[in-house]
Design an enzyme around this catalytic site. Structure first.
Site, PDB file in Angstrom:
ATOM      1  N   ASP A  71      -9.187   1.290   2.072  1.00  0.00           N
ATOM      2  CA  ASP A  71      -9.127   1.686   0.657  1.00  0.00           C
ATOM      3  C   ASP A  71     -10.482   1.451  -0.003  1.00  0.00           C
ATOM      4  O   ASP A  71     -11.009   2.314  -0.708  1.00  0.00           O
ATOM      5  CB  ASP A  71      -8.081   0.856  -0.100  1.00  0.00           C
ATOM      6  CG  ASP A  71      -6.678   1.412   0.055  1.00  0.00           C
ATOM      7  OD1 ASP A  71      -6.546   2.436   0.753  1.00  0.00           O
ATOM      8  OD2 ASP A  71      -5.732   0.830  -0.502  1.00  0.00           O
ATOM      9  N   THR A 108      -2.719   6.560  -4.215  1.00  0.00           N
ATOM     10  CA  THR A 108      -1.493   7.154  -3.662  1.00  0.00           C
ATOM     11  C   THR A 108      -0.255   6.731  -4.433  1.00  0.00           C
ATOM     12  O   THR A 108       0.606   7.561  -4.721  1.00  0.00           O
ATOM     13  CB  THR A 108      -1.275   6.725  -2.205  1.00  0.00           C
ATOM     14  OG1 THR A 108      -2.321   5.865  -1.813  1.00  0.00           O
ATOM     15  CG2 THR A 108      -1.209   7.902  -1.311  1.00  0.00           C
ATOM     16  N   ASP A 142       0.835  -1.198   0.000  1.00  0.00           N
ATOM     17  CA  ASP A 142       0.000   0.000   0.000  1.00  0.00           C
ATOM     18  C   ASP A 142       0.876   1.257   0.000  1.00  0.00           C
ATOM     19  O   ASP A 142       1.652   1.490   0.941  1.00  0.00           O
ATOM     20  CB  ASP A 142      -0.896  -0.035   1.244  1.00  0.00           C
ATOM     21  CG  ASP A 142      -1.768   1.194   1.346  1.00  0.00           C
ATOM     22  OD1 ASP A 142      -2.558   1.415   0.424  1.00  0.00           O
ATOM     23  OD2 ASP A 142      -1.622   1.957   2.325  1.00  0.00           O
TER      24      ASP A 142
HETATM   25  N1  LIG Z   1      -7.450  -6.625 -11.823  1.00  0.00           N
HETATM   26  C1  LIG Z   1      -6.755  -5.627 -12.296  1.00  0.00           C
HETATM   27  N2  LIG Z   1      -6.191  -5.679 -13.497  1.00  0.00           N
HETATM   28  C2  LIG Z   1      -5.480  -4.657 -13.975  1.00  0.00           C
HETATM   29  N3  LIG Z   1      -5.239  -3.515 -13.291  1.00  0.00           N
HETATM   30  C3  LIG Z   1      -5.767  -3.406 -12.091  1.00  0.00           C
HETATM   31  C4  LIG Z   1      -6.556  -4.430 -11.513  1.00  0.00           C
HETATM   32  N4  LIG Z   1      -6.947  -4.017 -10.295  1.00  0.00           N
HETATM   33  C5  LIG Z   1      -6.427  -2.781 -10.125  1.00  0.00           C
HETATM   34  N5  LIG Z   1      -5.726  -2.400 -11.190  1.00  0.00           N
HETATM   35  C6  LIG Z   1      -5.022  -1.132 -11.417  1.00  0.00           C
HETATM   36  O1  LIG Z   1      -4.034  -0.947 -10.425  1.00  0.00           O
HETATM   37  C7  LIG Z   1      -3.857   0.443 -10.180  1.00  0.00           C
HETATM   38  C8  LIG Z   1      -3.975   0.735  -8.694  1.00  0.00           C
HETATM   39  O2  LIG Z   1      -2.968   0.074  -8.029  1.00  0.00           O
HETATM   40  P1  LIG Z   1      -2.713   0.297  -6.459  1.00  0.00           P
HETATM   41  O3  LIG Z   1      -1.522  -0.525  -6.116  1.00  0.00           O
HETATM   42  O4  LIG Z   1      -3.984   0.112  -5.742  1.00  0.00           O
HETATM   43  O5  LIG Z   1      -2.252   1.786  -6.440  1.00  0.00           O
HETATM   44  P2  LIG Z   1      -2.881   3.081  -5.800  1.00  0.00           P
HETATM   45  O6  LIG Z   1      -2.267   3.199  -4.455  1.00  0.00           O
HETATM   46  O7  LIG Z   1      -2.412   4.150  -6.721  1.00  0.00           O
HETATM   47  O8  LIG Z   1      -4.360   2.927  -5.800  1.00  0.00           O
HETATM   48  C9  LIG Z   1      -4.960   1.155 -10.933  1.00  0.00           C
HETATM   49  O9  LIG Z   1      -4.421   1.720 -12.098  1.00  0.00           O
HETATM   50  C10 LIG Z   1      -5.947   0.044 -11.255  1.00  0.00           C
HETATM   51  O10 LIG Z   1      -6.662   0.303 -12.429  1.00  0.00           O
END
Ligand SMILES: Nc1ncnc2c1ncn2[C@@H]1O[C@H](COP(=O)(O)OP(=O)(O)O)[C@@H](O)[C@H]1O
Length: 560
Positions: free
Chosen positions: A403, A108, A75
């Site tokens: 989240d 984030t 995270d």
């Molecule tokens: N199943 C999935 N397949 C592809 N991309 C995904 C999936 N689930 C989430 N994402 C992408 O991952 C990114 C978010 O990643 P995350 O590690 O949660 O970062 P943040 O802290 O920025 O939210 C977003 O661009 C989202 O669209």
């Protein structure tokens, strides 16, 4: 004196040949290109650290604090919180990420990665001799346009359980919760739908009304939504009932004990009778409180303050269950969930101040006892009781739930979604490139860099999916050129796919905030062309300050 002057970090020699000290001894100044380079470098390092943890298949980080405590997480917000960075520009970036977290609770990692890339590409332009102001203007125009595009490609979402589940489960991307994702998403959505209210004719979800309580257990599947409040407390006296149905609850912000005066008091007694009379009188007051609470119909008493042993005894005798020293925030949630009014003066408590619940019960959860206030027809505050095998798992589940709850809140604020998996970024980049052509000369170059920076998000997702990023981006661009705006990276399947079919969506609000915050951070850092750092305070100086700044203070600006 002359020698002393030379040790000053900043001396200016005007025409008279007399040096003028501007900055304090020990200060350091870095200007122009060097200042910018140092800042950009620092921001890039932070962005690179976070980049590998982007997306559901990103890597985790192991963070060890000064006390040796270990946190393992992917995270972004938590990684940044635990990292103790020194460089001011890196700190700035972390502030931006924190603001993003506070504002929308998600995105984030993306915001930091994007800001880092904007700076890296911006630096390339600066090295080609383009002035920072032009880069800044180009970025601003591109970002404004990107926000317009975001609105255009966003899809409205109905605030039904089914629709919410689709988006919320996507936010539960941490590896720890991967298997239990659907189970937890269901809990999150039910909690959100229970706590949501209408303000100014619009749905409004205040996450303060969703309590997360953690207790070690066997598995995450034991996590449950309690339609009421769970207190990590025990019933205060063994003689009290442990289970009350049709509870009438008095929620107090007042002690059931005789408060000691703040000043020292002395009571002179001359006989044992007097001591007895004194104690009797105390007991009498407490008894009158308990009697009054019983007379208005209370069968449960929950207070933020203490309950004296004598009062406990009287309460137990009346068959009233009582819990003491409950946190202020829990008291507020309890009042909201049960419809109670918080009682500040016991003597003035009225029957209508009491809250109601079908059941109040002390139960054993794992090794410890907790008090459940539940079976409330329509509670406006609820609890998610998180269970899991270890403290680390509990913490990670809590972070993921937070989240997901924020995503739910964002959807209530603005019920619009955009395709995830990098599809959004590719599409926006494509349209920003078209827009860039209309911009004058060098600004155009900056806007094009902005589009490249956006594509860095799908590039990383492709990497985490085991795809060749260059091929993946080329393929995505081609398909978006053909109008497939929801095509992105399926990180689990390791291929390019339609995000709409896979149900990978992100709230529009998060993505808009990502663009705004990342550009703001990049611009803020690009604008700096001078770093002036004060030297560390000298030992005597620190001491002098502590001692109330006695004695003569040294002048900071000296003319020789
Ligand atoms: N199943 C999935 N397949 C592809 N991309 C995904 C999936 N689930 C989430 N994402 C992408 O991952 C990114 C978010 O990643 P995350 O590690 O949660 O970062 P943040 O802290 O920025 O939210 C977003 O661009 C989202 O669209």
């Amino acid at each position: 004196m002359h020698n002393f002057c030379q040790t000053m970090s900043q001396t200016q020699a005007p025409r008279t040949g007399v040096p003028i000290m501007i900055l304090k001894e020990g200060s350091q100044r870095t200007t122009g290109v060097d200042a910018r380079r140092s800042n950009i470098q620092a921001a890039k390092v932070i962005a690179e650290i976070l980049a590998t943890s982007l997306g559901p298949r990103g890597m985790d980080k192991m963070l060890i604090d000064a006390f040796g405590d270990v946190t393992i997480t992917g995270d972004g917000a938590t990684i940044l919180k635990e990292m103790e960075v020194q460089h001011p520009a890196a700190k700035l970036l972390i502030e931006v990420a924190k603001a993003q977290d506070a504002e929308v609770g998600d995105g984030t990692t993306t915001v930091v990665v994007l800001a880092g890339k904007l700076l890296e590409l911006g630096e390339e332009l600066l090295e080609e001799g383009i002035h920072p102001t032009i880069v800044i203007d180009g970025y601003k125009k591109a970002a404004d346009y990107a926000l317009k595009v975001a609105e255009e490609i966003a899809k409205p979402v109905e605030l039904t359980k089914e629709q919410l589940l689709k988006v919320v489960s996507n936010a539960l991307s941490s590896k720890v919760v991967a298997e239990t994702r659907d189970y937890l998403a269901n809990i999150v959505v039910e909690a959100a739908l229970q706590a949501v209210e209408t303000r100014d004719g619009k749905p409004y979800l205040d996450l303060d009304w969703i309590k997360i309580e953690k207790k070690k257990g066997k598995s995450i599947y034991e996590t449950q939504l309690v339609r009421g409040i769970v207190l990590d407390k025990e019933v205060v006296h063994p003689g009290m009932p442990k289970r009350i149905t049709n509870a009438k609850i008095a929620i107090l912000d007042a002690p059931l004990e005789i408060e000691k005066p703040e000043w020292t008091t002395k009571i002179s007694v001359t006989s044992p009778d007097q001591i007895k009379a004194f104690l009797d009188q105390e007991a009498e007051i407490l008894k009158s409180y308990v009697d009054h609470l019983a007379s208005i119909g209370a069968n449960v008493v929950i207070t933020q303050k203490g309950i004296d042993e004598v009062a406990q005894h009287f309460l137990a005798k009346k068959g009233i269950m009582a819990v003491r020293r409950v946190k202020r925030s829990d008291i507020e949630k309890l009042a909201r969930a049960t419809g109670a009014k918080i009682i500040t003066s016991i003597k003035d408590a009225r029957p209508e101040d009491l809250g109601t619940a079908g059941l109040v019960e002390e139960r054993k959860v794992g090794e410890e006892k907790m008090v459940f206030v539940e079976d409330i027809p329509n509670p406006r505050a609820v609890t998610i009781l998180v269970r899991g095998g270890s403290d680390r798992i509990l913490d990670e589940v809590e972070r993921s739930l937070q989240d997901a709850l924020h995503v739910a809140r964002d959807l209530f604020r603005e019920p619009k979604i955009v395709p995830g998996g990098g599809a959004f970024e590719i599409e926006v980049a494509r349209r920003v490139r078209e827009f860039a052509r209309k911009l004058p000369g060098k600004e155009q170059l900056a806007a094009l860099k902005f589009a490249d920076a956006l594509e860095h998000i799908p590039t990383i997702l492709a990497l985490t999916a085991g795809l060749d990023p260059v091929d993946a981006i080329a393929e995505l661009r081609r398909r978006h050129d053909n109008g497939e705006i929801t095509t992105g990276i399926d990180v689990y399947g390791g291929k390019i796919a339609d995000m709409a079919a896979l149900n990978v969506w992100d709230p529009l609000l998060v993505k808009k905030q990502v663009i705004k915050s990342a550009v703001e951070a990049a611009i803020m850092i690009l604008r700096i062309d001078d770093i002036i750092a004060a030297g560390a305070p000298k030992k005597e100086e620190k001491k002098g300050k502590k001692e109330g700044e006695e004695g003569e203070e040294k002048s900071e600006t000296k003319f020789d």
